[in-house]
Design a protein around this motif. Structure first.
Motif, mmCIF file in Angstrom:
data_model
loop_
_atom_site.group_PDB
_atom_site.id
_atom_site.type_symbol
_atom_site.label_atom_id
_atom_site.label_comp_id
_atom_site.label_asym_id
_atom_site.label_seq_id
_atom_site.Cartn_x
_atom_site.Cartn_y
_atom_site.Cartn_z
ATOM 1 N N ASP A 110 -19.040 -4.877 18.647
ATOM 2 C CA ASP A 110 -19.534 -3.568 18.243
ATOM 3 C C ASP A 110 -20.599 -3.097 19.235
ATOM 4 N N ILE A 111 -20.822 -1.807 19.242
ATOM 5 C CA ILE A 111 -21.842 -1.202 20.088
ATOM 6 C C ILE A 111 -22.854 -0.487 19.197
ATOM 7 N N HIS A 112 -24.139 -0.654 19.492
ATOM 8 C CA HIS A 112 -25.202 0.016 18.745
ATOM 9 C C HIS A 112 -25.909 0.999 19.676
ATOM 10 N N MET A 113 -26.009 2.242 19.230
ATOM 11 C CA MET A 113 -26.676 3.276 20.005
ATOM 12 C C MET A 113 -27.656 4.042 19.111
ATOM 13 N N GLU A 114 -28.472 4.858 19.733
ATOM 14 C CA GLU A 114 -29.458 5.659 19.013
ATOM 15 C C GLU A 114 -29.447 7.075 19.559
ATOM 16 N N CYS A 115 -29.579 8.050 18.668
ATOM 17 C CA CYS A 115 -29.684 9.445 19.097
ATOM 18 C C CYS A 115 -30.817 10.113 18.333
ATOM 19 N N ARG A 116 -31.395 11.129 18.944
ATOM 20 C CA ARG A 116 -32.489 11.873 18.323
ATOM 21 C C ARG A 116 -32.074 13.329 18.140
ATOM 22 N N ILE A 117 -32.339 13.843 16.948
ATOM 23 C CA ILE A 117 -32.036 15.236 16.651
ATOM 24 C C ILE A 117 -33.268 15.863 15.999
ATOM 25 N N THR A 125 -21.451 8.920 25.481
ATOM 26 C CA THR A 125 -20.724 8.004 26.354
ATOM 27 C C THR A 125 -21.115 6.590 25.978
ATOM 28 N N SER A 126 -20.139 5.738 25.692
ATOM 29 C CA SER A 126 -20.419 4.364 25.312
ATOM 30 C C SER A 126 -21.082 3.640 26.474
ATOM 31 N N PRO A 127 -22.044 2.740 26.202
ATOM 32 C CA PRO A 127 -22.756 2.048 27.282
ATOM 33 C C PRO A 127 -21.989 0.886 27.887
ATOM 34 N N SER A 128 -20.731 0.711 27.516
ATOM 35 C CA SER A 128 -19.945 -0.390 28.073
ATOM 36 C C SER A 128 -19.710 -0.170 29.559
ATOM 37 N N GLN A 129 -20.206 -1.081 30.400
ATOM 38 C CA GLN A 129 -20.073 -0.921 31.840
ATOM 39 C C GLN A 129 -18.631 -1.123 32.310
ATOM 40 N N SER A 130 -17.923 -2.013 31.627
ATOM 41 C CA SER A 130 -16.557 -2.298 32.062
ATOM 42 C C SER A 130 -15.576 -1.216 31.622
ATOM 43 N N ASN A 131 -15.887 -0.545 30.495
ATOM 44 C CA ASN A 131 -14.940 0.444 29.994
ATOM 45 C C ASN A 131 -15.698 1.566 29.277
ATOM 46 N N PRO A 132 -16.474 2.380 30.007
ATOM 47 C CA PRO A 132 -17.197 3.483 29.359
ATOM 48 C C PRO A 132 -16.225 4.541 28.843
ATOM 49 N N ARG A 133 -16.526 5.042 27.650
ATOM 50 C CA ARG A 133 -15.654 6.043 27.042
ATOM 51 C C ARG A 133 -16.495 7.185 26.506
ATOM 52 N N ASN A 134 -15.940 8.397 26.586
ATOM 53 C CA ASN A 134 -16.581 9.580 26.036
ATOM 54 C C ASN A 134 -15.966 9.900 24.677
ATOM 55 N N PHE A 135 -16.797 10.279 23.754
ATOM 56 C CA PHE A 135 -16.302 10.633 22.424
ATOM 57 C C PHE A 135 -17.289 11.571 21.768
ATOM 58 N N LEU A 162 -18.631 1.525 16.643
ATOM 59 C CA LEU A 162 -19.884 2.057 17.146
ATOM 60 C C LEU A 162 -20.802 2.355 15.966
ATOM 61 N N TYR A 163 -22.022 1.854 16.036
ATOM 62 C CA TYR A 163 -23.038 2.137 15.024
ATOM 63 C C TYR A 163 -24.113 3.002 15.678
ATOM 64 N N LEU A 164 -24.243 4.233 15.180
ATOM 65 C CA LEU A 164 -25.167 5.197 15.753
ATOM 66 C C LEU A 164 -26.367 5.371 14.821
ATOM 67 N N LEU A 165 -27.537 4.975 15.297
ATOM 68 C CA LEU A 165 -28.781 5.136 14.548
ATOM 69 C C LEU A 165 -29.333 6.534 14.821
ATOM 70 N N VAL A 166 -29.515 7.321 13.758
ATOM 71 C CA VAL A 166 -29.965 8.711 13.895
ATOM 72 C C VAL A 166 -31.464 8.785 13.619
ATOM 73 N N ARG A 167 -32.200 9.312 14.587
ATOM 74 C CA ARG A 167 -33.632 9.546 14.442
ATOM 75 C C ARG A 167 -33.889 11.055 14.399
ATOM 76 N N VAL A 168 -34.579 11.502 13.351
ATOM 77 C CA VAL A 168 -34.899 12.919 13.188
ATOM 78 C C VAL A 168 -36.361 13.123 13.587
ATOM 79 N N THR A 169 -36.585 13.919 14.613
ATOM 80 C CA THR A 169 -37.940 14.147 15.091
ATOM 81 C C THR A 169 -38.703 15.051 14.117
ATOM 82 N N PRO A 170 -40.015 14.837 13.981
ATOM 83 C CA PRO A 170 -40.808 15.650 13.043
ATOM 84 C C PRO A 170 -40.814 17.129 13.434
ATOM 85 N N HIS A 171 -40.889 17.977 12.431
ATOM 86 C CA HIS A 171 -40.971 19.421 12.620
ATOM 87 C C HIS A 171 -42.427 19.831 12.794
ATOM 88 N N GLN A 172 -42.669 20.949 13.463
ATOM 89 C CA GLN A 172 -44.043 21.384 13.718
ATOM 90 C C GLN A 172 -44.757 21.834 12.449
#
Length: 220
Positions: free
Chosen positions: A62-69, A83-93, A125-135
């Motif tokens: 499995d692949i673990h990634m993080e994104c911020r919104i 884009t998956s961080p796999s160096q041998s087989n990067p994929r866009n999704f 793929l497990y995507l950890l979602v981080r929500v940035t604070p609002h002003q």
């Protein structure tokens, strides 16, 4: 009960008596989903647990990634191109972030993980979602809160104040005269949105006091 016993019997027979040299994807294509079968404190629990461990070993990692919104993105939902961080087989999704998602939630995208070994099924793929604070807005579940500065005279005499909601709309809120500033004003249906509806927006008043000269102080 009879149908369930047949399913258990077939599942037990498939695990105990597999065909010679089974292809690595056999358990992924079978009609039976062992992860969906739960029998409480049953002798089959260990059997299916062993099967799940075996299945995980027979696929790519499995692949673990993080994104911020932003909080606004969490309100509307958002599509992400990753884009998956796999160096041998990067994929866009593309990943669809559902509206109303909270900070710290994980999204699982089946089959979007590592696939460097073509002989095995792709991992997840497990995507950890981080929500940035609002002003100006603070989130608590489906509800939002904000602080509006007002003067002591605004509270004594009453006044309309403007608040910008999460959707960008300017909301005009009347403050009743002699309002108890320890309470909060509530705007129903102006909070975060999810599949169940929208929460509320709570307004807390922050009272500011003017600087008085001696004459004004004596008058008061």
């Amino acid at each position: 009960a009879e149908q369930r016993f047949k399913e258990i019997s077939v599942a037990y027979d498939m695990i105990c008596n597999p065909p010679p040299q089974p292809p690595p994807y056999q358990f992924h294509t079978t009609h039976y989903s062992f992860d969906d079968l739960h029998f409480g404190n049953s002798p089959f629990d260990d059997l299916f647990a062993n099967h799940r461990n075996y299945t995980r070993q027979q696929r790519n990692p499995d692949i673990h990634m993080e994104c911020r919104i932003s909080l606004v993105d969490a309100f509307y939902g958002k599509d992400f191109d990753l884009t998956s961080p796999s160096q041998s087989n990067p994929r866009n999704f593309r990943v669809k972030i559902p509206k109303g998602i909270e900070d710290g939630m994980n999204l699982r995208i089946s089959g979007a993980g590592d696939h460097s070994n073509k002989a095995l099924p792709a991992g997840d793929l497990y995507l950890l979602v981080r929500v940035t604070p609002h002003q100006t807005l603070l989130r608590s579940g489906r509800n939002l809160s904000t602080i509006v500065p007002v003067t002591a005279f605004d509270v004594l005499l009453g006044k309309d104040v403007e608040v910008v909601g999460i959707d960008g709309k300017v909301l005009r809120v009347p403050i009743p005269s002699e309002f108890d500033s320890s309470r909060k004003l509530r705007l129903a249906g102006q909070g975060m949105a999810d599949m169940a509806g929208r929460g509320d927006l709570f307004i807390e008043l922050y009272i500011t006091f003017p600087t008085l000269n001696d004459a004004q102080r004596a008058l008061l």
